[in-house]
Design a protein around this motif. Structure first.
Motif, short mmCIF file in Angstrom:
data_model
loop_
_atom_site.label_atom_id
_atom_site.label_comp_id
_atom_site.label_asym_id
_atom_site.label_seq_id
_atom_site.Cartn_x
_atom_site.Cartn_y
_atom_site.Cartn_z
N LEU A 149 0.82 -1.21 0.00
CA LEU A 149 0.00 0.00 0.00
C LEU A 149 0.85 1.25 0.00
CD1 LEU A 149 -2.79 1.33 0.18
CD2 LEU A 149 -2.63 1.13 2.68
N TYR A 150 1.79 1.35 0.93
CA TYR A 150 2.55 2.61 0.96
C TYR A 150 3.63 2.65 -0.12
CZ TYR A 150 6.12 0.34 4.04
OH TYR A 150 7.09 -0.47 4.60
N ARG A 151 4.03 1.49 -0.66
CA ARG A 151 5.00 1.50 -1.75
C ARG A 151 4.35 2.04 -3.03
NH1 ARG A 151 9.80 -1.22 -3.11
NH2 ARG A 151 10.06 -1.57 -5.33
N ARG A 152 3.10 1.65 -3.28
CA ARG A 152 2.43 2.04 -4.51
C ARG A 152 1.80 3.43 -4.44
NH1 ARG A 152 1.20 -1.77 -8.34
NH2 ARG A 152 1.91 -3.89 -7.93
N ARG A 153 1.33 3.84 -3.26
CA ARG A 153 0.49 5.04 -3.21
C ARG A 153 1.07 6.20 -2.41
NH1 ARG A 153 -5.77 2.86 -2.51
NH2 ARG A 153 -5.74 1.39 -4.27
N LEU A 154 1.93 5.93 -1.44
CA LEU A 154 2.28 6.98 -0.50
C LEU A 154 3.72 7.45 -0.60
CD1 LEU A 154 0.38 5.70 2.67
CD2 LEU A 154 -0.35 7.44 1.03
N ILE A 155 4.65 6.56 -0.91
CA ILE A 155 6.06 6.96 -0.88
C ILE A 155 6.34 8.09 -1.87
CG2 ILE A 155 8.39 6.18 -1.45
CD1 ILE A 155 7.83 3.58 -0.14
N ALA A 156 5.78 7.99 -3.06
CA ALA A 156 6.03 9.02 -4.07
C ALA A 156 5.44 10.37 -3.66
CB ALA A 156 5.46 8.59 -5.41
N ARG A 157 4.48 10.37 -2.73
CA ARG A 157 3.82 11.62 -2.29
C ARG A 157 4.21 11.98 -0.87
NH1 ARG A 157 -1.66 9.59 -2.12
NH2 ARG A 157 -2.19 11.71 -1.40
N ILE A 158 5.37 11.52 -0.41
CA ILE A 158 5.74 11.71 0.98
C ILE A 158 5.90 13.18 1.33
CG2 ILE A 158 8.23 11.60 0.64
CD1 ILE A 158 6.20 10.02 3.51
N GLU B 13 3.81 15.51 0.54
CA GLU B 13 2.50 16.08 0.83
C GLU B 13 2.13 15.80 2.28
OE1 GLU B 13 -0.28 14.48 -1.93
OE2 GLU B 13 1.05 14.77 -3.67
N ARG B 14 1.55 16.75 2.92
CA ARG B 14 1.24 16.64 4.33
C ARG B 14 0.28 15.48 4.62
NH1 ARG B 14 2.02 20.22 8.41
NH2 ARG B 14 0.76 19.94 10.29
N ALA B 15 -0.80 15.38 3.82
CA ALA B 15 -1.79 14.32 4.04
C ALA B 15 -1.18 12.94 3.80
CB ALA B 15 -3.00 14.53 3.14
N ALA B 16 -0.40 12.82 2.72
CA ALA B 16 0.22 11.53 2.42
C ALA B 16 1.24 11.15 3.48
CB ALA B 16 0.88 11.58 1.05
N ALA B 17 1.99 12.13 3.98
CA ALA B 17 2.98 11.84 5.02
C ALA B 17 2.31 11.36 6.29
CB ALA B 17 3.83 13.08 5.30
N GLY B 18 1.20 12.01 6.67
CA GLY B 18 0.49 11.57 7.86
C GLY B 18 -0.03 10.15 7.73
N ALA B 19 -0.60 9.83 6.55
CA ALA B 19 -1.11 8.48 6.33
C ALA B 19 0.02 7.46 6.32
CB ALA B 19 -1.87 8.42 5.00
N LEU C 60 0.55 4.31 8.93
CA LEU C 60 0.71 2.91 8.50
C LEU C 60 1.99 2.31 9.07
CD1 LEU C 60 -0.43 3.01 4.76
CD2 LEU C 60 -1.66 2.07 6.72
N VAL C 61 3.04 3.13 9.19
CA VAL C 61 4.28 2.63 9.78
C VAL C 61 4.07 2.20 11.23
CG1 VAL C 61 6.57 3.33 10.58
CG2 VAL C 61 5.86 3.84 8.25
N ALA C 62 3.31 3.02 11.99
CA ALA C 62 3.00 2.65 13.37
C ALA C 62 2.21 1.36 13.42
CB ALA C 62 2.22 3.78 14.05
N LEU C 63 1.26 1.21 12.49
CA LEU C 63 0.48 -0.04 12.43
C LEU C 63 1.37 -1.22 12.04
CD1 LEU C 63 -2.34 -1.32 12.63
CD2 LEU C 63 -2.67 -0.75 10.20
N GLU C 64 2.29 -0.98 11.12
CA GLU C 64 3.21 -2.04 10.69
C GLU C 64 4.11 -2.48 11.84
OE1 GLU C 64 6.20 -2.99 6.92
OE2 GLU C 64 5.58 -0.94 7.35
N LEU C 65 4.55 -1.53 12.65
CA LEU C 65 5.35 -1.89 13.82
C LEU C 65 4.55 -2.76 14.79
CD1 LEU C 65 7.20 1.47 14.55
CD2 LEU C 65 8.26 -0.69 13.87
N GLY C 66 3.26 -2.47 14.92
CA GLY C 66 2.42 -3.32 15.77
C GLY C 66 2.34 -4.74 15.25
N PHE C 67 2.14 -4.89 13.94
CA PHE C 67 2.08 -6.24 13.37
C PHE C 67 3.44 -6.94 13.46
CE2 PHE C 67 -1.80 -4.81 11.06
CZ PHE C 67 -2.62 -5.85 11.44
#
Length: 659
Positions: A282-291, A293-299, A303-310
């Protein structure tokens, strides 16, 4: 979530999720249940898996931070220094936790009561020095201490590379401490677990470092770092997924065993892994290229915090699995045959002509290495063609054939029978050191990397930069010298078979792995020095190449004859004690192996001589064409001077005749 908050909350989420999953896994799987006889007590029952979890998290922080520093950060800057500081902290945790795990393992295994008397110290010393599991934890602890100091002290490329290699190597002994030590599939279990540990450590540790760097790194720099981490994480995900599947197949067996406590924990870990893969995609395809942008960075950081939980859940469950009895993994061999005593596996069926195509014993390590070698080579060729650059088809064919032959040698019939038949072992040796390099060298992998891999312009080092650094290093200049390469090529034969190195490769899987790598590399260097396309500092003129090759052929033939003339059996307690009832006798089989080294082994060398001769001929043709083109452009000064001299002589003769 603010950068500074995430810097603290991220590791906290990881540790909390890991501890919660560990406690739940131990309670469900019975890993901390008191024993009816010889119970070590609650401190050991709960402390050992907690220490093991700390080892895993410390190892991940150590290894992942070092790997990401090498491939995504600039040496000499604050980000690089921060990565090494994080790695040093992880190594310190790893060291302390490994020491505690070794100590608690001793208490658990011997049900010993801690005391300050000499008897307890002697028992602990014998455990650490005489038993394999004790030595493994001792080596791990000492390696962790060295890495702690190195990561804290060094700040440049080469020492960091050495620290990274040591950190990855320090993870391997942990794989030998699993509860499959007496199992019939011990070697496969250790290999898959080692790959699983290394892949998970690089993946998790890199993510932890990203969280730490976020507070001190600009969005512009993150836009460079995140795609590089994503590529590393993708490779790690493949390694973790495949090794995890192989590990589960060895320990769980069939679908029915998934209902066991061990099987349920495996399912939980698989689900966590799938969730991690989905988040990464998800973040490789949609978010990294828009890092930026404020909204994309927050999302993204959410997700990184959620990934750390998993990842914490997966780490905790993994530690719980280490203390949970698998349904199949610890089934030891009862009443073993001679072959099973020596190799840990039953004697295979008789070697028939069809067996060369149907017998398989897939080695996951070599399957991954060969798979990545093909994938990245094809990716480079595709990138060149999309760019409009040509890449000769024969190079791709040669590389593909060489890698596929390597996979067959390490996982096919040779791998199945080489421990039981010296002749098959020699077939594998000849292919590794002569045939496979003869196919791989024309593939020109270094040239492909230099042309296809993206060049870094920000002071960091990617795959291209590291490969070119290795090729131009002083060590490479020595090893690619034709005389050094020839000495290693032919000297290795005698040093290996007439010392205890051969015995080591039979008894120890690490020795077997070293043997494969050594003969593959020495063969590659020798072929590269003679007919390689990739650049090397120095190559002999073609006549001397043939002379050198003829000398090597003679020494190689003499080696084969020396084995054929042996009156005794090499490593007699191994090849002479297998209990085979089929095939040639051990001494006859050894004679056949010597004949293979003498006769069949010379075929690739003869092909190499033909290639050298062809290149010599083409070199002369190219030189003549260059001279012709120069003559067409500028004329032949020597010929013009000669013609002018003839003209003057003719003019003088004419004047003389007139008089």
């Amino acid at each position: 979530m603010s950068p500074r908050t995430l810097r603290v909350a991220g590791p906290a989420i990881l540790v909390a999720a890991a501890v919660a999953a560990l406690v739940a896994g131990l309670a469900f799987g019975g890993g901390a249940t008191p024993l009816d006889i010889g119970d070590p007590g609650p401190v050991v029952r709960w402390g050992l898996p907690l220490a093991d979890l700390a080892v895993n998290l410390g190892a991940a922080t150590m290894a992942g931070a070092l790997v990401l520093a090498l491939f995504a950060l600039r040496a000499g800057e604050g980000e690089f220094d921060t990565a090494l500081d994080v790695a040093s902290i992880g190594a310190a945790v790893f060291t302390v936790a490994a020491g505690a795990t070794g100590y608690l393992t001793f208490l658990n295994a011997f049900n010993a009561s801690p005391s300050a008397d000499a008897v307890f110290g002697q028992q602990l010393g014998r455990f650490l020095l005489d038993l394999e599991v004790g030595r493994a934890w001792l080596i791990t602890t000492l390696a962790g201490a060295v890495i702690t100091v190195l990561a804290f002290a060094v700040r440049s490329w080469t020492p960091t590379l050495l620290a990274t290699l040591l950190a990855l190597a320090a993870l391997v002994p942990m794989a030998t401490t699993s509860h499959d030590g007496a199992a019939a599939n011990h070697t496969a279990a250790v290999t898959t677990l080692a790959l699983h540990i290394v892949g998970a450590a690089v993946w998790l540790g890199g993510l932890v470092l990203l969280v730490v760097l976020r507070a001190s790194t600009t969005p512009a720099r993150l836009a460079y770092i995140l795609p590089r981490y994503s590529s590393i994480a993708l490779v790690a995900f493949v390694v973790v997924a495949l090794s995890g599947y192989a590990r589960a197949a060895l320990s769980v067996g069939g679908w029915a065993q998934l209902a066991s406590p061990y099987g349920v924990l495996v399912v939980v870990k698989v689900l966590a892994l799938l969730a991690l893969g989905a988040l990464g995609a998800l973040y490789r395809r949609r978010l990294i290229a828009r890092i930026g942008e404020r909204a994309a960075a927050g999302a993204f950081w959410g997700l990184v915090a959620l990934e750390l939980g998993f990842m914490g859940v997966a780490s905790g469950v993994a530690a719980a699995l280490a203390r949970t009895a698998p349904p199949l993994g610890d089934i030891a061999i009862t009443d073993p045959t001679p072959a099973e005593r020596l190799t840990g596996a039953p004697l295979p069926a008789e070697l028939l002509p069809a067996s060369w195509f149907t017998a398989w014993d897939v080695d996951l390590l070599w399957m991954l290495l060969c798979g990545f070698a093909l994938f990245f080579y094809y990716a480079g060729v595709v990138r060149l063609r999309r760019r409009g650059d040509a890449w000769p088809l024969y190079r791709t064919i040669c590389w593909s054939a060489g890698i596929l032959l390597l996979f067959w040698v390490t996982s096919g019939a040779v791998a199945v029978y080489e421990d039981y038949l010296f002749s098959v072992h020699m077939v594998g040796h000849m292919l590794l050191t002569m045939a496979i390099p003869l196919l791989l060298v024309p593939g020109a992998p270094v040239t492909l990397v230099a042309r296809a891999a993206r060049k870094r312009d920000d002071g960091t080092r990617g795959g291209r930069e590291w490969v070119l650094w290795a090729v131009h290093s002083p060590v490479a200049k020595v090893l690619t010298n034709p005389f050094v390469a020839a000495a290693l090529f032919i000297g290795s034969l005698w040093a290996f078979y007439y010392t205890d190195l051969f015995r080591w490769s039979l008894y120890d899987h690490l020795g077997h792995l070293w043997m494969i790598l050594h003969f593959l590399i020495t063969g590659y260097l020798f072929v590269l020095s003679l007919v390689g396309i990739d650049p090397v500092p120095y190559r002999l003129p073609y006549p001397f190449r043939l002379v050198l090759l003829i000398g090597v052929m003679a020494m190689h033939a003499f080696f084969g004859i020396s084995i054929m003339m042996q009156s005794g059996l090499m490593v007699a307690e191994w090849f002479g004690s297998m209990g085979r009832t089929w095939g040639a006798t051990p001494l006859e089989d050894q004679y056949i192996g010597g004949g293979i080294a003498w006769s069949i082994g010379e075929i690739p060398t003869l092909i190499l001589a033909i290639v050298v001769a062809i290149q010599w001929s083409r070199s002369d043709e190219r030189a003549q064409k260059r001279r012709d083109r120069h003559t067409d452009r500028a004329g032949d000064a020597e010929l013009d001077a000669y013609n002018e001299r003839l003209a003057k002589l003719a003019e003088r003769d004419a004047r003389t005749g007139a008089r």
